[in-house]
Design a protein around this motif. Sequence first.
Motif, PDB file in Angstrom:
ATOM      1  N   ALA A  83       0.809  -1.215   0.000  1.00 56.36           N
ATOM      2  CA  ALA A  83       0.000   0.000   0.000  1.00 56.36           C
ATOM      3  C   ALA A  83       0.844   1.268   0.000  1.00 56.36           C
ATOM      4  CB  ALA A  83      -0.923   0.009   1.220  1.00 56.36           C
ATOM      5  N   ALA A 123       0.768   4.570   1.754  1.00 59.92           N
ATOM      6  CA  ALA A 123       0.093   4.907   3.005  1.00 59.92           C
ATOM      7  C   ALA A 123       0.709   6.122   3.671  1.00 59.92           C
ATOM      8  CB  ALA A 123       0.147   3.714   3.958  1.00 59.92           C
ATOM      9  N   CYS A 142      -4.593   4.271   3.785  1.00 61.37           N
ATOM     10  CA  CYS A 142      -4.013   3.841   2.515  1.00 61.37           C
ATOM     11  C   CYS A 142      -4.714   4.514   1.340  1.00 61.37           C
ATOM     12  CB  CYS A 142      -4.114   2.323   2.366  1.00 61.37           C
ATOM     13  SG  CYS A 142      -3.169   1.404   3.607  1.00 61.37           S
TER      14      CYS A 142
END
Length: 368
Positions: free
Chosen positions: A109, A111, A171
């Motif tokens: 991800a 993030a 995310c």
Amino acid sequence: MGQMDLRSAVAEVIGLQALYSSSNTDDMKRRGALIRKAIPNALSQIQPLLAESAGVEIGDLLIEGRDATGMKAQIPWVRFGSRKASPRATVGWYVVLLFGQAGAGAYLALAHGSTQFRHGAFVPRSDEELSQLMAWGRARLSRSLPNDPRLVPNVKLGSVGALARSYEKSCVVAYQYSAAELPDDAGLQRDMTTLAGLLRQLYDAERLGQTPSATDPSVRDAEEAGAVISRPTSTQGGQGFALSADERRAIELRAMRLATTRLQELGFRVEDVSKMGSFDLLATRGDETVRVEVKGTTGNLGAILLTANEVQLHLKAYPANALMVVHGIELVERDGSPLAVGGTLQSWMPWALDIDLLKGITFKYQLA
């Protein structure tokens, strides 16, 4: 532990999540070794590629894994990003491998720090703050996101824990992996470099002060310089996003150009005196003389940086003075050099400088 390939290490952690325990069992010891050593070691083999894709120097690329803060964590992770921009997982943007509970697989991800360390514990950020950051990030990257069905906007880690929910909310976009459909090393590396390229765009936006609630870059740089001066031995770093001298000059020239044009449209004769005095433009119109302060920023309209001389001059010059701020300037590259374009001009004519709105960054204290 010998050198493992990336895919094997990730797959083993996904499998061990089914055996999760908050205690340091043999399975959790093995998971910890994979998270803290095997996967970071595998990423270090492609460190130059990741650094180049993220637009950071190799020495600035931080790679780390965590699986415990006291008891063993339900959601272990391994991340990479700029050491200056994100010295801790609670701060800034980075790319992270998040391992869900049994059956949830893993996510790679893009993030942002989802928690803050307060009163001896990690506390999730507010939903409002995370929502604002994610909405801004997705809007910023909307034209750059690859058309890949494996990319998902939502992360589901299979845990009801507060930290897991914070991870899910922090995310922007992620690749979803199951144990049965885990890419090989080359595929994982491609996904990582893709997200690293998106990370680079967010770092650029932060450097230019274009993120939500961002401080003007010149103010930010002054605050960080002041912190270094007052605490020269401190290891606490700033954002590490200082503009170059050429970039600052390009922004200054763009602001001066727009301010001069506006004054000329108002019938003033304009002279650039920025190299001679404590203000930038001397504007005359008949018997009227106005001393003009000009500021430019790539960020939003917010705080500006003033010297002590500028403050004193404009306090005395009022009402024959003005402040003109050009915000939202964009930097582009032309023939290898930065060029400032765009921007929105806002003027205060006259400018009644309110001393209650001044905030000291550093002070000189005379001892003798």
